[in-house]
Design a protein around this motif. Structure first.
Motif, PDB file in Angstrom:
ATOM      1  N   ALA A  82       0.826  -1.204   0.000  1.00 19.27           N
ATOM      2  CA  ALA A  82       0.000   0.000   0.000  1.00 19.27           C
ATOM      3  C   ALA A  82       0.862   1.257   0.000  1.00 19.27           C
ATOM      4  O   ALA A  82       0.561   2.233  -0.691  1.00 19.27           O
ATOM      5  N   LYS A  83       1.958   1.230   0.768  1.00 15.59           N
ATOM      6  CA  LYS A  83       2.869   2.383   0.783  1.00 15.59           C
ATOM      7  C   LYS A  83       3.516   2.586  -0.577  1.00 15.59           C
ATOM      8  O   LYS A  83       3.681   3.717  -1.031  1.00 15.59           O
ATOM      9  N   ALA A  84       3.864   1.481  -1.235  1.00 18.19           N
ATOM     10  CA  ALA A  84       4.479   1.579  -2.559  1.00 18.19           C
ATOM     11  C   ALA A  84       3.505   2.164  -3.576  1.00 18.19           C
ATOM     12  O   ALA A  84       3.893   2.900  -4.489  1.00 18.19           O
ATOM     13  N   ALA A  85       2.224   1.853  -3.402  1.00 18.96           N
ATOM     14  CA  ALA A  85       1.205   2.314  -4.352  1.00 18.96           C
ATOM     15  C   ALA A  85       0.750   3.746  -4.098  1.00 18.96           C
ATOM     16  O   ALA A  85       0.503   4.507  -5.036  1.00 18.96           O
ATOM     17  N   GLY A  86       0.644   4.101  -2.803  1.00 16.85           N
ATOM     18  CA  GLY A  86       0.079   5.420  -2.512  1.00 16.85           C
ATOM     19  C   GLY A  86       0.668   6.148  -1.333  1.00 16.85           C
ATOM     20  O   GLY A  86       0.105   7.144  -0.867  1.00 16.85           O
ATOM     21  N   GLY A  87       1.798   5.684  -0.794  1.00 14.63           N
ATOM     22  CA  GLY A  87       2.447   6.354   0.329  1.00 14.63           C
ATOM     23  C   GLY A  87       1.893   5.907   1.677  1.00 14.63           C
ATOM     24  O   GLY A  87       0.951   5.116   1.751  1.00 14.63           O
ATOM     25  N   PRO A  88       2.478   6.439   2.767  1.00 11.56           N
ATOM     26  CA  PRO A  88       2.045   6.059   4.112  1.00 11.56           C
ATOM     27  C   PRO A  88       0.560   6.301   4.372  1.00 11.56           C
ATOM     28  O   PRO A  88      -0.090   5.532   5.078  1.00 11.56           O
ATOM     29  N   GLY A  89       0.040   7.378   3.788  1.00 14.03           N
ATOM     30  CA  GLY A  89      -1.375   7.678   3.975  1.00 14.03           C
ATOM     31  C   GLY A  89      -2.274   6.578   3.462  1.00 14.03           C
ATOM     32  O   GLY A  89      -3.278   6.223   4.090  1.00 14.03           O
ATOM     33  N   ALA A  90      -1.925   5.999   2.316  1.00 13.68           N
ATOM     34  CA  ALA A  90      -2.727   4.907   1.747  1.00 13.68           C
ATOM     35  C   ALA A  90      -2.721   3.700   2.670  1.00 13.68           C
ATOM     36  O   ALA A  90      -3.755   3.045   2.874  1.00 13.68           O
ATOM     37  N   ALA A  91      -1.567   3.395   3.261  1.00 14.42           N
ATOM     38  CA  ALA A  91      -1.483   2.267   4.189  1.00 14.42           C
ATOM     39  C   ALA A  91      -2.371   2.490   5.402  1.00 14.42           C
ATOM     40  O   ALA A  91      -3.012   1.561   5.901  1.00 14.42           O
ATOM     41  N   MET A  92      -2.426   3.730   5.879  1.00 14.03           N
ATOM     42  CA  MET A  92      -3.253   4.032   7.054  1.00 14.03           C
ATOM     43  C   MET A  92      -4.747   3.960   6.728  1.00 14.03           C
ATOM     44  O   MET A  92      -5.541   3.498   7.535  1.00 14.03           O
ATOM     45  N   VAL A  93      -5.119   4.418   5.540  1.00 14.40           N
ATOM     46  CA  VAL A  93      -6.517   4.312   5.117  1.00 14.40           C
ATOM     47  C   VAL A  93      -6.923   2.847   5.032  1.00 14.40           C
ATOM     48  O   VAL A  93      -7.995   2.440   5.505  1.00 14.40           O
ATOM     49  N   GLY A  94      -6.057   2.034   4.444  1.00 19.94           N
ATOM     50  CA  GLY A  94      -6.338   0.608   4.347  1.00 19.94           C
ATOM     51  C   GLY A  94      -6.452  -0.051   5.703  1.00 19.94           C
ATOM     52  O   GLY A  94      -7.331  -0.907   5.934  1.00 19.94           O
ATOM     53  N   SER A  95      -5.577   0.325   6.630  1.00 20.10           N
ATOM     54  CA  SER A  95      -5.633  -0.217   7.995  1.00 20.10           C
ATOM     55  C   SER A  95      -6.935   0.176   8.688  1.00 20.10           C
ATOM     56  O   SER A  95      -7.552  -0.633   9.382  1.00 20.10           O
ATOM     57  N   PHE A  96      -7.353   1.417   8.479  1.00 19.58           N
ATOM     58  CA  PHE A  96      -8.613   1.887   9.076  1.00 19.58           C
ATOM     59  C   PHE A  96      -9.789   1.073   8.547  1.00 19.58           C
ATOM     60  O   PHE A  96     -10.678   0.675   9.313  1.00 19.58           O
ATOM     61  N   LEU A  97      -9.792   0.807   7.247  1.00 21.47           N
ATOM     62  CA  LEU A  97     -10.874   0.021   6.656  1.00 21.47           C
ATOM     63  C   LEU A  97     -10.892  -1.401   7.209  1.00 21.47           C
ATOM     64  O   LEU A  97     -11.959  -1.970   7.446  1.00 21.47           O
ATOM     65  N   ALA A  98      -9.703  -1.979   7.429  1.00 30.26           N
ATOM     66  CA  ALA A  98      -9.630  -3.318   8.015  1.00 30.26           C
ATOM     67  C   ALA A  98     -10.210  -3.314   9.420  1.00 30.26           C
ATOM     68  O   ALA A  98     -10.924  -4.242   9.820  1.00 30.26           O
ATOM     69  N   GLY A  99      -9.898  -2.267  10.195  1.00 27.36           N
ATOM     70  CA  GLY A  99     -10.471  -2.150  11.534  1.00 27.36           C
ATOM     71  C   GLY A  99     -11.977  -1.987  11.492  1.00 27.36           C
ATOM     72  O   GLY A  99     -12.700  -2.498  12.354  1.00 27.36           O
ATOM     73  N   LEU A 100     -12.459  -1.297  10.454  1.00 28.73           N
ATOM     74  CA  LEU A 100     -13.897  -1.102  10.293  1.00 28.73           C
ATOM     75  C   LEU A 100     -14.613  -2.431  10.046  1.00 28.73           C
ATOM     76  O   LEU A 100     -15.750  -2.630  10.489  1.00 28.73           O
ATOM     77  N   VAL A 101     -13.924  -3.343   9.357  1.00 27.55           N
ATOM     78  CA  VAL A 101     -14.483  -4.676   9.122  1.00 27.55           C
ATOM     79  C   VAL A 101     -14.752  -5.376  10.456  1.00 27.55           C
ATOM     80  O   VAL A 101     -15.784  -6.025  10.648  1.00 27.55           O
ATOM     81  N   TYR A 102     -13.810  -5.249  11.398  1.00 23.18           N
ATOM     82  CA  TYR A 102     -14.006  -5.811  12.732  1.00 23.18           C
ATOM     83  C   TYR A 102     -15.308  -5.298  13.347  1.00 23.18           C
ATOM     84  O   TYR A 102     -16.079  -6.069  13.926  1.00 23.18           O
ATOM     85  N   ALA A 103     -15.501  -3.983  13.261  1.00 25.97           N
ATOM     86  CA  ALA A 103     -16.683  -3.372  13.864  1.00 25.97           C
ATOM     87  C   ALA A 103     -17.965  -3.907  13.228  1.00 25.97           C
ATOM     88  O   ALA A 103     -18.942  -4.208  13.927  1.00 25.97           O
ATOM     89  N   VAL A 104     -17.965  -4.035  11.896  1.00 26.83           N
ATOM     90  CA  VAL A 104     -19.142  -4.556  11.192  1.00 26.83           C
ATOM     91  C   VAL A 104     -19.426  -5.999  11.600  1.00 26.83           C
ATOM     92  O   VAL A 104     -20.571  -6.377  11.890  1.00 26.83           O
ATOM     93  N   VAL A 105     -18.360  -6.817  11.632  1.00 18.74           N
ATOM     94  CA  VAL A 105     -18.514  -8.222  12.035  1.00 18.74           C
ATOM     95  C   VAL A 105     -19.010  -8.312  13.476  1.00 18.74           C
ATOM     96  O   VAL A 105     -19.858  -9.149  13.800  1.00 18.74           O
ATOM     97  N   ALA A 106     -18.505  -7.434  14.344  1.00 19.64           N
ATOM     98  CA  ALA A 106     -18.934  -7.427  15.749  1.00 19.64           C
ATOM     99  C   ALA A 106     -20.430  -7.144  15.872  1.00 19.64           C
ATOM    100  O   ALA A 106     -21.145  -7.791  16.651  1.00 19.64           O
TER     101      ALA A 106
END
Length: 427
Positions: A82-106
């Motif tokens: 993700a960092k290679a594709a869009g920088g550190p910000g892209a990696a953080m956005v992706g991480s946030f979305l992964a965390g959001l999946v947890y919330a939805v599953v919960a």
């Protein structure tokens, strides 16, 4: 049944509180700083977000789950991509979305129960995907161990890596008591000392660093403008399939250690929400995604000190450490070869844990269905397969392997005909 030294809600005495908290801090420290080291994130921020994430988790689970949340190894390759594709910000956005999946599953689990999760993520899917996490990073570990800063083979670097690896292995096998639960930390310290003797350590930045400093956080709308793409979603979100399964496994083990049914109280939905919230908080500050740490569960089992206040203490110290400039500089001064030696073992252990998962659940690879699912996941994940559809749709490697594994498990029929055939053969 052995009586706990400190039960979940008991408050330790001040000296006991400090020592037990430091022990949990040491247990998580090596692995937590290794992830940002490998992915190019800030180790100080990782320490801070691990502490904040742990406190968030304890609040959401109503102080009923003594756990420490550190950096997740499952996201190493996706963060790098993700960092290679869009920088550190892209990696953080992706991480946030992964965390959001947890919330939805919960939320879904709270409404419907957890049976569907177990059906979608059986060991025959999760085991091979966990193996992919470790094996896909094998070349990275070896490269770190063998090569110098310019990417050329170095016998000095490789020797340092092998010494580090040896110290860690010896500590893991022969150490007792407190030292048996921190082999990674001891390996890093021993490797660091040896690397210093070989001239690979530069302590000048440590001497020049300030005692108090504010690390470089990666904050949305401050240091970058968030942007969500389908490629980013497919790169990061499917990894939640693995980490949710890992989370469930940790809660089963933790429940056995403290002799409580954590799925009943406070509930799997709360622990998943806590883990997801910790990951989202980390993403908002520039830290790696979080996961409950098995190392700290091991400490609980050994000490029988289950108090959540111990984890409050460890989390608070981790946050404070992140603002001490000399500690951050010291972490940054660790040679790549040292981390390479540690990574050879850790990535191998990750792969072996996936195999162990299948063995413990008695997965029959003589069953064609199981063999096919495991084989496809392993080759697609380790081989780095990429699915391109148009210009914006792309899913690769581990994420693609996880998705295909889930689909195969849901659509492939059980091998009933094989069972009938075997019954006829026996008769």
């Amino acid at each position: 049944m052995m009586k706990p030294v400190l039960d979940v809600h008991e408050i330790p005495k001040p000296g006991q509180w400090l020592l037990l908290s430091i022990q949990h801090l040491f247990a998580m420290f090596g692995a937590t700083v290794l992830v940002p080291f490998l992915t190019g994130l800030n180790p100080a921020v990782a320490l801070i977000t691990s502490g904040i994430g742990t406190l968030t988790f304890l609040i959401i689970t109503k102080g009923q789950m003594p756990s420490y949340l550190g950096s997740s190894f499952a996201f190493i390759a996706p963060i790098i991509a993700a960092k290679a594709a869009g920088g550190p910000g892209a990696a953080m956005v992706g991480s946030f979305l992964a965390g959001l999946v947890y919330a939805v599953v919960a939320i879904i689990i709270k409404k419907t129960g957890s049976g569907w999760v177990m059906k979608m993520l059986p060991p025959i899917v999760v085991g091979p995907v966990v193996m992919v996490i470790g094996l896909a990073l094998a070349s990275t570990a070896v490269s770190m161990a063998m090569n110098d800063a310019e990417g050329k083979y170095s016998i000095t670097n490789f020797t340092v890596a092998l010494v580090t690896l040896t110290i860690t292995i010896v500590c893991s096998i022969f150490a007792r008591g407190f030292f048996s639960i921190v082999p990674v930390l001891i390996g890093i310290i021993g490797g660091y000392i040896f690397a210093y003797s070989q001239g690979l350590v530069n302590l000048k930045p440590v001497a020049e660093a300030k005692w108090f400093t504010i690390p470089e956080f990666t904050i949305p709308f401050v240091t970058y403008t968030p942007s969500v793409t389908m490629q980013l979603v497919l790169l990061m979100v499917p990894i939640a399939i693995v980490t949710i399964s890992e989370h469930i496994g940790h809660q089963v083990v933790l429940g056995n250690v403290i002799e409580r049914d954590l799925f009943e109280k406070p509930g799997l939905h709360r622990s998943l929400l806590g883990d997801g919230a910790a990951t989202m908080v980390a993403a908002l500050l520039g830290g790696p995604p979080s996961v409950t740490y098995g190392e700290n569960i091991g400490v609980l089992a050994i000490t029988r000190a289950y108090s959540v206040y111990i984890f409050v203490g460890a989390a608070t110290m981790a946050i404070l450490f992140g603002f001490i400039g000399k500690i951050s500089a010291l972490i940054s001064s660790i040679p790549t070869a040292v981390m390479g030696g540690i990574s050879i073992l850790l990535f191998g252990v990750i792969a072996a844990s996936g195999l162990r998962m299948m063995v413990e659940d008695k997965i029959d690879l003589g069953d064609k269905r199981n063999l096919i699912i495991a084989s496809v996941i392993l080759v697609i994940g380790i081989g780095g397969a990429v699915l391109h559809v148009g210009k914006s749709f792309e899913v690769e490697g581990m994420a693609l392997a996880a998705i295909i594994g889930v689909i195969l498990n849901l659509v492939l029929p059980k091998q009933k005909e094989e069972k009938v055939h075997m019954q006829k053969k026996v008769s």
